[in-house]
Design an enzyme around this catalytic site. Sequence first.
Site, PDB file in Angstrom:
ATOM      1  N   GLU A 211     -22.841  -6.299 114.081  1.00 17.47           N
ATOM      2  CA  GLU A 211     -24.004  -5.789 114.824  1.00 17.47           C
ATOM      3  C   GLU A 211     -24.682  -6.913 115.619  1.00 17.47           C
ATOM      4  OE1 GLU A 211     -24.743  -2.739 115.282  1.00 17.47           O
ATOM      5  OE2 GLU A 211     -24.193  -1.545 113.524  1.00 17.47           O
ATOM      6  N   LYS A 253     -33.203  -5.199 119.272  1.00 16.74           N
ATOM      7  CA  LYS A 253     -33.386  -3.840 118.736  1.00 16.74           C
ATOM      8  C   LYS A 253     -34.813  -3.355 118.966  1.00 16.74           C
ATOM      9  CE  LYS A 253     -32.324  -0.270 115.787  1.00 16.74           C
ATOM     10  NZ  LYS A 253     -31.491   0.262 114.742  1.00 16.74           N
ATOM     11  N   ARG A 267     -31.602   3.822 124.250  1.00 19.88           N
ATOM     12  CA  ARG A 267     -31.287   3.533 122.843  1.00 19.88           C
ATOM     13  C   ARG A 267     -29.801   3.773 122.561  1.00 19.88           C
ATOM     14  NH1 ARG A 267     -34.996   4.566 117.404  1.00 19.88           N
ATOM     15  NH2 ARG A 267     -33.427   3.817 115.939  1.00 19.88           N
ATOM     16  N   HIS A 274     -19.723   2.072 118.358  1.00 20.25           N
ATOM     17  CA  HIS A 274     -19.932   3.025 117.268  1.00 20.25           C
ATOM     18  C   HIS A 274     -19.122   4.320 117.423  1.00 20.25           C
ATOM     19  CE1 HIS A 274     -23.103   0.228 116.322  1.00 20.25           C
ATOM     20  NE2 HIS A 274     -23.486   0.923 115.264  1.00 20.25           N
TER      21      HIS A 274
HETATM   22  P1  NAD Z   1     -25.540  -1.453 101.541  1.00 14.80           P
HETATM   23  O1  NAD Z   1     -26.915  -1.012 101.684  1.00 14.80           O
HETATM   24  O2  NAD Z   1     -24.590  -0.563 100.819  1.00 14.80           O
HETATM   25  O3  NAD Z   1     -25.525  -2.892 100.855  1.00 14.80           O
HETATM   26  C1  NAD Z   1     -24.285  -3.508 100.585  1.00 14.80           C
HETATM   27  C2  NAD Z   1     -24.230  -4.027  99.147  1.00 14.80           C
HETATM   28  O4  NAD Z   1     -25.004  -5.213  99.054  1.00 14.80           O
HETATM   29  C3  NAD Z   1     -24.759  -3.097  98.089  1.00 14.80           C
HETATM   30  O5  NAD Z   1     -23.940  -3.209  96.953  1.00 14.80           O
HETATM   31  C4  NAD Z   1     -26.156  -3.661  97.770  1.00 14.80           C
HETATM   32  O6  NAD Z   1     -26.617  -3.372  96.477  1.00 14.80           O
HETATM   33  C5  NAD Z   1     -25.892  -5.132  97.926  1.00 14.80           C
HETATM   34  N1  NAD Z   1     -27.022  -5.972  98.273  1.00 14.80           N
HETATM   35  C6  NAD Z   1     -28.011  -5.718  99.161  1.00 14.80           C
HETATM   36  N2  NAD Z   1     -28.763  -6.803  99.330  1.00 14.80           N
HETATM   37  C7  NAD Z   1     -28.264  -7.770  98.529  1.00 14.80           C
HETATM   38  C8  NAD Z   1     -28.590  -9.140  98.301  1.00 14.80           C
HETATM   39  N3  NAD Z   1     -29.560  -9.742  99.012  1.00 14.80           N
HETATM   40  N4  NAD Z   1     -27.867  -9.829  97.398  1.00 14.80           N
HETATM   41  C9  NAD Z   1     -26.835  -9.248  96.737  1.00 14.80           C
HETATM   42  N5  NAD Z   1     -26.437  -7.968  96.953  1.00 14.80           N
HETATM   43  C10 NAD Z   1     -27.150  -7.250  97.832  1.00 14.80           C
HETATM   44  O7  NAD Z   1     -24.850  -1.737 102.975  1.00 14.80           O
HETATM   45  P2  NAD Z   1     -25.480  -2.133 104.387  1.00 14.80           P
HETATM   46  O8  NAD Z   1     -24.319  -2.618 105.176  1.00 14.80           O
HETATM   47  O9  NAD Z   1     -26.677  -2.974 104.273  1.00 14.80           O
HETATM   48  O10 NAD Z   1     -25.972  -0.735 104.982  1.00 14.80           O
HETATM   49  C11 NAD Z   1     -25.067   0.295 105.287  1.00 14.80           C
HETATM   50  C12 NAD Z   1     -25.878   1.563 105.500  1.00 14.80           C
HETATM   51  O11 NAD Z   1     -26.777   1.379 106.579  1.00 14.80           O
HETATM   52  C13 NAD Z   1     -25.045   2.777 105.839  1.00 14.80           C
HETATM   53  O12 NAD Z   1     -25.452   3.856 105.048  1.00 14.80           O
HETATM   54  C14 NAD Z   1     -25.384   3.051 107.290  1.00 14.80           C
HETATM   55  O13 NAD Z   1     -25.309   4.421 107.625  1.00 14.80           O
HETATM   56  C15 NAD Z   1     -26.791   2.546 107.365  1.00 14.80           C
HETATM   57  N6  NAD Z   1     -27.235   2.197 108.722  1.00 14.80           N
HETATM   58  C16 NAD Z   1     -28.409   2.738 109.148  1.00 14.80           C
HETATM   59  C17 NAD Z   1     -28.882   2.426 110.420  1.00 14.80           C
HETATM   60  C18 NAD Z   1     -30.194   2.993 110.882  1.00 14.80           C
HETATM   61  O14 NAD Z   1     -30.550   2.807 112.060  1.00 14.80           O
HETATM   62  N7  NAD Z   1     -30.949   3.635 110.029  1.00 14.80           N
HETATM   63  C19 NAD Z   1     -28.154   1.558 111.242  1.00 14.80           C
HETATM   64  C20 NAD Z   1     -26.961   1.009 110.759  1.00 14.80           C
HETATM   65  C21 NAD Z   1     -26.503   1.341 109.487  1.00 14.80           C
END
Ligand code: NAD
Length: 386
Positions: A211, A253, A267, A274
């Site tokens: 990203e 962003k 946006r 994606h």
């Molecule tokens: P995630 O939230 O699943 O986190 C990944 C892993 O890291 C998990 O096991 C979590 O427990 C762990 N973790 C988090 N912080 C940690 C830390 N500091 N130390 C150790 N472990 C830690 O994955 P992600 O990539 O952060 O997020 C993916 C999600 O985000 C998807 O559901 C996606 O759809 C969503 N998303 C939303 C938007 C939006 O605009 N709302 C944009 C992009 C992605």
Amino acid sequence: MTTDRPITGADLAHERSDAAAQATDGPTVIPVALVDAPYPVVVGRDLPEVLTAIDLPAGAATALVVTQEPVVAAGHVDLVETALRDAGLTVHRHLVRDGEVAKDADTLAQLWQVCADVPLTRGDLVVAVGGGVVGDLAGFLAATWNRGVAVLQVPTTLLAQVDAAIGGKTGINLGGGKNLVGAFHQPIAVACAVDTLATLSPRIRTEGLGEVVKCGLIADPGILDLLETCAADVLAGDPELLQELVVRSAQVKAAVVAADEREGGIRAHLNLGHTYGHAVESLTGYSEVLHGEAVAIGTVVALRIGQRLGCTPDDLVERADALLARLGLPTRGPALDREQVWSVIGRDKKVTRDGVRWVLLEGLAMPTVQAVDRADVDAVLDDLLA
Ligand code: NAD
């Protein structure tokens, strides 16, 4: 900065933008300038420093912290709760299952019951501490509980700090697809402490760079310069470099969200990579290929489509491809059933009579949205996956 010799790390260290320079001197505050509900993204080194810079709602007496076990184990949740208690709030913690599985209706229903039991009233606060999963889920809880309560986003993955926690998109998944139920619900603030990234696995930290590269490609070429010059240090988790990348990506962003909160126009540019990326995630079960990895693959596909159409310059395609590979992100595959790919894209995206609309690049920091014929996309996929 002169351009008659290659840019070096020393150049970049000395010639930073004003905002990025602040990154080394304390928290940087990036405004998300929405007319109805402006809020800050605060980026700093450690959680106490960042949280001190945030104003909590005056009427809040209770905070419900929603988080996951790895974030607790890493010690981040205790720091957040201490800051909330120091601010005079009563704090309740609720752990949800780890992983994307937590973004479901059952978990949300449990959280509603927790809110009722606490009880969390209209003036209180939900606090999301974790990655994008926790942010989306707790954000949707806040959007729906008592017809909307305040949410503070405390993202602890790189992907969430540069993207998911900013902009107010919240939601959960259904069996039939990701993020099918959701709402726009802007946070009161986003608190990004880059020290929290030190406890991520290398793969999850690297995923977030997908990203970051996208932000560089659509709006801030300086991000690409920085990544190209300092790739090894970024991958090793250098906190100063990560802070600068989070600041610059959050600025991209925040500016796009402020200009187009509900994705009626620009946006959509944030969706570079994606369209194909979502198909990769969906067809690999949302676990084999992580979101940021899928975006990297999708970005290469989008740039190659632009190149085929005579829109994207060859050198930009090669540059992006080489940078993503250098960062350890996937740029090809996996091989997917083509009909299934089109079925996911057709469900996901607006299909016009001229084809699916893709975000392409006419040049660096020059995104555009264009309808593309299926034949052109198929030719690119055949070539890339050959
Ligand atoms: P995630 O939230 O699943 O986190 C990944 C892993 O890291 C998990 O096991 C979590 O427990 C762990 N973790 C988090 N912080 C940690 C830390 N500091 N130390 C150790 N472990 C830690 O994955 P992600 O990539 O952060 O997020 C993916 C999600 O985000 C998807 O559901 C996606 O759809 C969503 N998303 C939303 C938007 C939006 O605009 N709302 C944009 C992009 C992605």
